[in-house]
Design a protein around this motif. Sequence first.
Motif, PDB file in Angstrom:
ATOM      1  N   UNK A 154       0.817  -1.211   0.000  1.00 49.33           N
ATOM      2  CA  UNK A 154       0.000   0.000   0.000  1.00 49.33           C
ATOM      3  C   UNK A 154       0.854   1.265   0.000  1.00 49.33           C
ATOM      4  N   UNK A 155       0.235   2.350  -0.437  1.00 50.71           N
ATOM      5  CA  UNK A 155       0.893   3.659  -0.456  1.00 50.71           C
ATOM      6  C   UNK A 155       1.419   4.033   0.924  1.00 50.71           C
ATOM      7  N   UNK A 156       2.629   4.536   0.963  1.00 45.29           N
ATOM      8  CA  UNK A 156       3.328   4.975   2.170  1.00 45.29           C
ATOM      9  C   UNK A 156       3.694   3.819   3.104  1.00 45.29           C
TER      10      UNK A 156
ATOM     11  N   UNK B 292       3.059   1.589  -6.105  1.00 44.39           N
ATOM     12  CA  UNK B 292       2.167   1.246  -4.987  1.00 44.39           C
ATOM     13  C   UNK B 292       0.920   0.519  -5.475  1.00 44.39           C
ATOM     14  N   UNK B 293       0.236  -0.136  -4.531  1.00 48.79           N
ATOM     15  CA  UNK B 293      -0.970  -0.902  -4.830  1.00 48.79           C
ATOM     16  C   UNK B 293      -2.163  -0.324  -4.066  1.00 48.79           C
ATOM     17  N   UNK B 294      -3.279  -1.068  -4.051  1.00 46.64           N
ATOM     18  CA  UNK B 294      -4.533  -0.558  -3.499  1.00 46.64           C
ATOM     19  C   UNK B 294      -5.096  -1.492  -2.422  1.00 46.64           C
TER      20      UNK B 294
ATOM     21  N   UNK C 116      -0.604 -12.276  -2.857  1.00 48.64           N
ATOM     22  CA  UNK C 116      -0.417 -13.092  -1.656  1.00 48.64           C
ATOM     23  C   UNK C 116      -0.649 -12.270  -0.383  1.00 48.64           C
ATOM     24  N   UNK C 117      -0.883 -10.969  -0.554  1.00 48.60           N
ATOM     25  CA  UNK C 117      -1.095 -10.085   0.590  1.00 48.60           C
ATOM     26  C   UNK C 117      -2.591  -9.817   0.742  1.00 48.60           C
ATOM     27  N   UNK C 118      -3.164 -10.307   1.808  1.00 46.95           N
ATOM     28  CA  UNK C 118      -4.600 -10.198   2.047  1.00 46.95           C
ATOM     29  C   UNK C 118      -5.067  -8.742   2.010  1.00 46.95           C
ATOM     30  N   UNK C 119      -6.078  -8.505   1.172  1.00 45.51           N
ATOM     31  CA  UNK C 119      -6.676  -7.176   1.121  1.00 45.51           C
ATOM     32  C   UNK C 119      -5.861  -6.127   0.390  1.00 45.51           C
ATOM     33  N   UNK C 120      -4.818  -6.544  -0.312  1.00 50.62           N
ATOM     34  CA  UNK C 120      -3.983  -5.603  -1.070  1.00 50.62           C
ATOM     35  C   UNK C 120      -3.821  -6.143  -2.485  1.00 50.62           C
ATOM     36  N   UNK C 121      -3.955  -5.266  -3.481  1.00 50.46           N
ATOM     37  CA  UNK C 121      -3.926  -5.715  -4.872  1.00 50.46           C
ATOM     38  C   UNK C 121      -3.356  -4.638  -5.788  1.00 50.46           C
ATOM     39  N   UNK C 122      -2.604  -5.081  -6.777  1.00 46.19           N
ATOM     40  CA  UNK C 122      -2.205  -4.180  -7.859  1.00 46.19           C
ATOM     41  C   UNK C 122      -3.380  -4.100  -8.833  1.00 46.19           C
TER      42      UNK C 122
END
Length: 391
Positions: free
Chosen positions: A29-31, A80-82, A95-101
């Motif tokens: 995620x951003x930052x 960064x992703x969302x 593979x990161x729960x709740x985070x996506x490109x």
Amino acid sequence: MVNQLVQKLREKEDKMIEIRRYLHQHPELSFKEEATPKYIEEFYEGKDCTVETNVGPKGLKVTIDSGKPGKTLAIRADFDALPIQEDTGLSFSSKNEGVMHACGHDAHTAYMLILADTLIELKDQFTGKVIDIHQPAEEVPPGGAQAMIKDGVLDGVDHVLGVHVMSHMPAGKVLYGSGNVQTGRDIFKLKITGSGGHGSSPHTANDSIVAGAYFVNSVQTVVSRRLNPFETGVVTIGSFDGKGQFNVIKESVELEGDVRALTDDTKHTIQKEVKRLVHGLEETFGVTCELEYTDDYPALYNDPDFTDYVVTTLQNAELPDIEAVEACEPQPPSEDFAYYAKELPSTFIYAGAAPDDGKIYPHHHPKFNINEKSLLVAAEAVGTVVLDYLK
């Protein structure tokens, strides 16, 4: 020289896709980017370039110096992703729960890494310098661009060139616009406070939901009645927190809104009118209002002269993997590349990335995906401009 570029990029296309898929599996995620900038830094290890880390503070500035005097062109990719739970079913899903490109920044980073590697191999054939801007935090205000600029990422640079893969544009095409090409953005939060009470006796209370509902409707008149019909503006109320009990009049409600406009002047007009409506709400309903209004990303302006140069260069190059270079309409989303364009004559172009299977989902959608042919298109387009500009 361009033929050599294309040949080398084609040979590395599989590696480009491999990098994109790795980054897609490991979004941040951003930052909060930690592993991604480290991955980028490690890619450049041992290569004939200068790498500055913690620029802005999580960005990277990579300088490819030909060793010969000349101009300096910066190219930029975000990484960064969302905060979205992926629902694509891809074998390389996040593979990161709740985070996506879900916007294509993985593709931007992958194309630029391989392009940079290729430009390093060709640097004895051009003059001047190429600056690779690997930028964090494009998605969340205040964005990563401003901090990188403050840290000197544009020092000595003549122009900045950026590209975005676009899932709704035809694969194989490069598209562009001149002048204002993407909207600016503002964000506001509004808390309306009246007085609570029993649903059976509204005369003894002051209903904040009624005042809020009035505001939701009246704020749409800013666009329909306060803007010139030829101006582009949008006001969206994305959140109305008025949940309570059916027979209870709520004391307060909170709203959040999104503002988009194709010029900064229009953006400022909307801001002025929203504030005026809020003041009128207090007078009309006897409520108190707390307005938090954030003047966010500016409108993205493509310098006409530099854009004309970029387009002419690409059209004359007749690149084998680019079917066409065409003009397109301005795009509604906002983009913090606009801050670079505020500093220097810059251009932001698009690489069509519609999937071959026709299943097109918009950016920021849980099923968002791109045609990976767009990576080679982006690399060839940006690389060709770099070599021509520094020839």
